[in-house]
Design a protein around this motif. Structure first.
Motif, PDB file in Angstrom:
ATOM      1  N   THR A 213       1.008  -7.827   1.661  1.00 21.85           N
ATOM      2  CA  THR A 213       2.442  -7.545   1.641  1.00 21.85           C
ATOM      3  C   THR A 213       3.070  -7.891   2.983  1.00 21.85           C
ATOM      4  O   THR A 213       2.405  -7.879   4.023  1.00 21.85           O
ATOM      5  CB  THR A 213       2.719  -6.064   1.319  1.00 21.85           C
ATOM      6  N   PHE A 214       4.359  -8.180   2.959  1.00 23.31           N
ATOM      7  CA  PHE A 214       5.113  -8.537   4.161  1.00 23.31           C
ATOM      8  C   PHE A 214       6.362  -7.659   4.246  1.00 23.31           C
ATOM      9  O   PHE A 214       7.218  -7.699   3.359  1.00 23.31           O
ATOM     10  CB  PHE A 214       5.512 -10.010   4.120  1.00 23.31           C
ATOM     11  N   GLY A 215       6.442  -6.836   5.300  1.00 21.05           N
ATOM     12  CA  GLY A 215       7.605  -5.983   5.486  1.00 21.05           C
ATOM     13  C   GLY A 215       7.865  -5.066   4.310  1.00 21.05           C
ATOM     14  O   GLY A 215       9.025  -4.826   3.955  1.00 21.05           O
ATOM     15  N   ALA A 216       6.818  -4.531   3.713  1.00 23.65           N
ATOM     16  CA  ALA A 216       6.981  -3.708   2.513  1.00 23.65           C
ATOM     17  C   ALA A 216       7.097  -2.239   2.873  1.00 23.65           C
ATOM     18  O   ALA A 216       6.396  -1.738   3.754  1.00 23.65           O
ATOM     19  CB  ALA A 216       5.795  -3.914   1.566  1.00 23.65           C
ATOM     20  N   PRO A 217       7.966  -1.505   2.193  1.00 23.87           N
ATOM     21  CA  PRO A 217       8.065  -0.060   2.412  1.00 23.87           C
ATOM     22  C   PRO A 217       6.898   0.664   1.758  1.00 23.87           C
ATOM     23  O   PRO A 217       6.200   0.115   0.908  1.00 23.87           O
ATOM     24  CB  PRO A 217       9.384   0.294   1.726  1.00 23.87           C
ATOM     25  N   ALA A 218       6.702   1.912   2.156  1.00 20.13           N
ATOM     26  CA  ALA A 218       5.711   2.750   1.476  1.00 20.13           C
ATOM     27  C   ALA A 218       6.172   2.994   0.042  1.00 20.13           C
ATOM     28  O   ALA A 218       7.373   3.078  -0.225  1.00 20.13           O
ATOM     29  CB  ALA A 218       5.540   4.066   2.219  1.00 20.13           C
ATOM     30  N   VAL A 219       5.219   3.139  -0.873  1.00 21.68           N
ATOM     31  CA  VAL A 219       5.592   3.272  -2.283  1.00 21.68           C
ATOM     32  C   VAL A 219       5.299   4.647  -2.866  1.00 21.68           C
ATOM     33  O   VAL A 219       5.843   4.986  -3.919  1.00 21.68           O
ATOM     34  CB  VAL A 219       4.875   2.207  -3.142  1.00 21.68           C
ATOM     35  N   GLY A 220       4.441   5.460  -2.205  1.00 20.45           N
ATOM     36  CA  GLY A 220       4.047   6.716  -2.818  1.00 20.45           C
ATOM     37  C   GLY A 220       3.729   7.821  -1.827  1.00 20.45           C
ATOM     38  O   GLY A 220       3.683   7.600  -0.607  1.00 20.45           O
ATOM     39  N   ASN A 221       3.500   9.001  -2.364  1.00 20.82           N
ATOM     40  CA  ASN A 221       3.225  10.169  -1.529  1.00 20.82           C
ATOM     41  C   ASN A 221       1.757  10.214  -1.111  1.00 20.82           C
ATOM     42  O   ASN A 221       0.968   9.306  -1.399  1.00 20.82           O
ATOM     43  CB  ASN A 221       3.631  11.452  -2.270  1.00 20.82           C
ATOM     44  N   GLY A 222       1.383  11.304  -0.437  1.00 20.57           N
ATOM     45  CA  GLY A 222       0.011  11.439   0.030  1.00 20.57           C
ATOM     46  C   GLY A 222      -0.995  11.427  -1.100  1.00 20.57           C
ATOM     47  O   GLY A 222      -2.103  10.884  -0.956  1.00 20.57           O
ATOM     48  N   ALA A 223      -0.665  12.024  -2.241  1.00 18.07           N
ATOM     49  CA  ALA A 223      -1.584  12.043  -3.375  1.00 18.07           C
ATOM     50  C   ALA A 223      -1.815  10.633  -3.906  1.00 18.07           C
ATOM     51  O   ALA A 223      -2.941  10.281  -4.303  1.00 18.07           O
ATOM     52  CB  ALA A 223      -1.036  12.938  -4.482  1.00 18.07           C
ATOM     53  N   PHE A 224      -0.767   9.805  -3.914  1.00 14.84           N
ATOM     54  CA  PHE A 224      -0.928   8.409  -4.330  1.00 14.84           C
ATOM     55  C   PHE A 224      -1.874   7.688  -3.375  1.00 14.84           C
ATOM     56  O   PHE A 224      -2.772   6.959  -3.812  1.00 14.84           O
ATOM     57  CB  PHE A 224       0.436   7.717  -4.356  1.00 14.84           C
ATOM     58  N   VAL A 225      -1.688   7.889  -2.082  1.00 13.01           N
ATOM     59  CA  VAL A 225      -2.552   7.239  -1.098  1.00 13.01           C
ATOM     60  C   VAL A 225      -3.991   7.684  -1.271  1.00 13.01           C
ATOM     61  O   VAL A 225      -4.926   6.859  -1.263  1.00 13.01           O
ATOM     62  CB  VAL A 225      -2.052   7.540   0.328  1.00 13.01           C
TER      63      VAL A 225
END
Length: 438
Positions: A213-225
């Protein structure tokens, strides 16, 4: 892997694609190919140039977009390269924000539950009530709907009247040695991460899913990670000064993960740290830094061969650039040399330096003519790249590419020049654009 008809909108070096298929650990090649794919997914001059070069090289092209929830339009580019031995390299690129529907997708900041193992289950989980249970993976609602619409909602005729995601997952499970490379910029990068997570939930092993990815924002919360970290390979490229990487951390509590690759923009383009053209520019520089200007990969496959098989001698490429552009000069000349190499069936580059417009024009001309005759060339060409900052325009430059062609008696038989402003292209990319106009 046979995916029906494919989309290929990609500017590539030939060797990086081969390296990508054979050795994904070759990160400079991987980053460049993915950056080029992500840029080519947009509209504009550079993507148009890239698409034309690949179409001329015989790559198959098709595009897909499907409507989704509340006006979301999911788009993706499925790219394939087939090698002579029948092997294939597959790339899925998601466009970033460029339409009104994309803006509204970004602004839909609600959180949605993420889970399931089939397209039907994906939708059912998405529509469940969001809870604050710390082990419930929650993701950006707009990003999820974008990814869902693109790959996991509509059955497409090109994929045997199934969703593209189902076909891709089936093919990867059936061919354990195969990989798919997913990429995108900004919104597109967020979609690439979510697509990989979906494919993982459909049973695709981690080693088959490579995301850049390039310059991408975070997509999910801690549980997703916690659930998805390690379930696919994630290279997260971030440009210094790009604000997008942290934009959702505070309001939604989202977290980044994956292997972070920090890049620094060149002085000539530092004004635009989030622009995809800046990531492409940096990827070109890193590729040449890794492999050297004289040994770097061939660029712009499929350009018509103007020399029609005749031997061409190229005098040293000259530059006349202001101070800020001086650090770009080695990369400008390197990409121009590579483009000329592909453009002509037989080409010899002059050794050393000393262009024809420098002092001692006559002696320099005679010296290069002698070398051209010794090489069996029928014509000699000299290029000069000039560039200077446009007054009262921040980090905007006027670049000119001049060309002079001589016969073996030293007669000037053709000359021309093309110029363009930077802004929608970086200086390095502008040189390639100007050559395409020649």
């Amino acid at each position: 892997m046979m995916f029906g008809r494919f989309l290929l909108v990609l500017c590539v070096f030939l060797a990086p694609l081969r390296a990508l298929a054979a050795a994904p650990s070759d990160l400079p090649s991987l980053y460049f190919v993915c950056a080029a794919a992500s840029e080519a997914a947009y509209g504009g001059e550079l993507p148009e140039l890239l698409r034309a070069r690949l179409a001329a090289a015989g790559w198959q092209i098709a595009s897909y977009e499907t409507p989704g929830y509340k006006g979301t339009v999911g788009r993706f580019f499925h790219m394939v390269r087939r090698s002579e031995d029948g092997g294939e390299t597959h790339l899925i690129a998601f466009p970033g924000t460029e339409r009104g529907s994309d803006v509204w997708t970004n602004l839909r900041l609600g959180r949605a539950a993420f889970g399931g193992t089939t397209p039907a289950e994906f939708l059912a989980v998405r529509d469940t009530r969001v809870t604050e249970c710390k082990e419930t993976p929650l993701v950006h609602r707009g990003f999820l709907d974008y990814c869902q619409a693109a790959l996991f909602t509509d059955a497409l005729p090109a994929y045997g009247n199934r969703t593209a995601g189902e076909v891709i997952a089936d093919e990867l499970r059936a061919h354990p040695a195969a990989q798919v490379f997913l990429t995108g910029h900004s919104l597109g990068g967020a979609a690439a991460v979510l697509a990989a997570a979906r494919l993982s939930d459909m049973g695709v092993p981690a080693e088959q899913l490579v995301v850049t990815t390039f310059g991408a924002p975070a997509v999910g919360n801690g549980a997703f990670v916690r659930r998805y970290e390690g379930r696919f390979i994630l290279h997260r490229v971030v440009m210094r000064g790009d604000p997008m990487k942290d934009v959702l951390a505070a309001p939604l509590g989202f977290q980044q993960f994956g292997e972070r690759e920090a890049w620094t923009p060149a002085r000539s383009v530092a004004k635009f740290p989030h622009a995809m053209i800046v990531y492409v520019d940096a990827a070109i520089r890193r590729l040449y830094d890794a492999y050297g200007g004289d040994n770097a990969f061939l660029f712009l496959m499929g350009t018509p061969n103007r020399a029609e098989g005749r031997m061409l001698y190229v005098a040293p490429i000259e530059t006349a650039l202001d101070e800020t552009l001086a650090e770009d000069a080695p990369y400008m000349t390197a990409v121009l040399r590579d483009a000329l190499h592909v453009r002509n069936a037989a080409v010899v580059f002059a050794a050393g330096s000393g262009g024809l417009s420098e002092e001692g024009l006559l002696s320099g001309l005679n010296e290069h003519l002698a070398a051209a005759r010794a090489a069996g060339a029928e014509e000699m060409v000299a290029y000069r790249i000039a560039g200077a900052k446009i007054r009262d325009a921040h980090e905007t430059y006027r670049l000119t590419l001049e060309r002079a062609v001589y016969d073996m008696d030293g007669n000037l038989i053709a000359a021309g020049s093309h110029s363009a402003r930077t802004g929608t292209l970086t200086p390095i990319e502008t040189v390639l654009y100007l050559l395409a106009q020649d």
